[in-house]
Design a protein around this motif. Structure first.
Motif: not given
Length: 441
Positions: A33-58
């Motif tokens: 955990p000391r060497t893991i950055g925020d890549g998972e968060a950025r990937a999840a936020r990217y997908l969140q934007s794609l889903l919410e763009e077409v009307g999904y509640e996430t």
């Protein structure tokens, strides 16, 4: 279920684009955990934007800073049917760029392949799922059962900050879910005149065995009868050279039955590990599913060449078949001489879902619709996925990310490998087949 004519060209185009963009987000999971950055968060936020763009509640949740998890639910036409969870993990194992032909986080296309860490494991399938979710929303497709699209952190290090955390802290994410689809399976392998698409209906359990030997410490010039290094070496040799018996499980027996019919000759489970060739690229995979295994991985003892240490230690990677946990422990412990301390830990139980049923029938129909030579064949996956944790919540998990590939492309061999890649046309095939499965399941 209601639907309009599917726009599969957009589905396929978006699948590739989303997979490329995800690969370009280096969500590397080092296990520390000391060497893991925020890549998972950025990937999840990217997908969140794609889903919410077409009307999904996430719903988005971080188990720790930067460890992002995401969920969206599409309601089905029959609320009494159990929901189907389709999931992908957003973390990837490390990649040394100097070893790769193309940049591991470039998401580049070369000679019909998408290259990059995660192309197979498993940002390609994450791209498939988001593209399908968007396609359903745009086309107003309502599936028969609820579909839960989920994207998890930390699968590559045991799911501690992903599924395991969510089951404890966000259990409502899994309300009503009875079955799940994710990795590792669906890759085509030739069996006779047919293409077999292997579906993982079971997984070996995993764990760690730690042995500690103790003896009399002293000067190297005065040998001791109870040398701890000698004792641990004997223990390592006893386990490392031991051949565990073949134990046919329902998933392996189902594979042998289907493979026998496809090949026109009997598949003998007792000889697969010595002669896997008739099964092609599936041979080594099936061979690894026949027995329990306990592999020596670490041995430690001593701190100076002229000092006999008082303690030596060895660690082993353990892979156990469904229903064999107690028997494995007894078999290993019987190999050891008295006075060796034994510790079993990091234990994750094996899982086994039914090797037949309505969901597998839907998978088979979806494959047949896209590949006239395609058949679905169950198998036991010798490694581990997030489906193991979901099993603790009563969710039957299947590994099926369908890819039609040439016979010389070993998809299983590209997991965690240098130059990880997936054929672009196979990724499009995966999108089409998975879209059918999710519509009709």
């Amino acid at each position: 279920m209601t639907s309009t004519l599917p726009d599969l060209s957009t589905l396929q185009d978006e699948t590739l684009r989303f997979a490329q963009e995800l690969i370009r987000i280096p969500s590397v999971n080092t296990g520390d955990p000391r060497t893991i950055g925020d890549g998972e968060a950025r990937a999840a936020r990217y997908l969140q934007s794609l889903l919410e763009e077409v009307g999904y509640e996430t719903e988005y949740a971080e188990s720790a800073p930067g460890r992002g998890n995401l969920l969206a639910r599409l309601r089905g036409s029959d609320p009494d049917r159990g929901a189907l969870l389709v999931h992908a993990h957003l973390d990837v194992v490390p990649a040394a760029a100097e070893d790769w032909t193309h940049p591991p986080f470039g998401g580049e296309l070369h000679d019909g392949f998408l290259y990059g860490r995660g192309a197979l494991d498993m940002k390609g399938f994450a791209g498939v799922l988001v593209a399908i979710a968007r396609h359903f929303a745009r086309s107003r497709i309502r599936p028969r059962r609820d579909l839960v699209f989920a994207f998890f952190a930390d699968e590559e290090a045991g799911g501690v900050f992903g599924v395991r955390w969510l089951l404890r802290h966000r259990p409502h994410w899994f309300d009503g879910v009875t079955e799940a689809i994710s990795e590792v399976g669906g890759f085509s392998v030739p069996l006779g005149a047919q293409r077999a698409y292997l579906v993982a209906t079971a997984e070996k359990g995993i764990g760690r065995l730690v042995l500690t030997a103790r003896g009399t410490a002293g000067h190297g010039s005065r040998p001791t009868a109870d040398n701890a290094v000698t004792r641990i070496a004997r223990a390592v040799d006893a386990i490392g050279s031991h051949t565990f018996p073949i134990i046919p499980t329902p998933a392996v027996e189902a594979f042998a039955e289907r493979a026998t019919a496809l090949l026109g000759e009997r598949v003998d489970l007792s000889t697969i590990d010595q002669h896997p060739e008739p099964l092609g690229t599936a041979g080594p995979l099936v061979a690894a599913a026949l027995r329990n295994t306990v592999s020596p991985t670490i041995i430690q003892g001593g701190y100076k060449s002229n000092v006999i240490p008082g303690e030596a230690r060895a660690e082993f990677d353990v892979r156990v078949l469904p229903g064999q946990e107690d028997a494995l422990r007894r078999e290993v412990e019987a190999l050891l001489e008295p006075g060796i301390d034994i510790e079993w830990d990091r234990w994750v139980h094996p899982i086994e879902a039914p090797s037949s049923g309505p969901l597998l029938d839907v998978m088979a129909a979806a494959i047949a619709a896209e590949d006239e030579r395609g058949v679905v064949v169950p198998y036991l996956m010798p490694a581990s996925t997030d489906n193991k944790h979901l099993a603790s919540a009563g969710i039957a998990g299947y590994g099926f990310t369908p890819l039609r590939t040439n016979a010389d492309f070993d998809a299983f061999g590209h997991f965690h490998a240098v130059d990880e890649r997936v054929p672009v046309d196979a990724l499009a095939f995966c999108a089409r087949v998975t879209e059918r499965i999710l519509r009709d399941a």
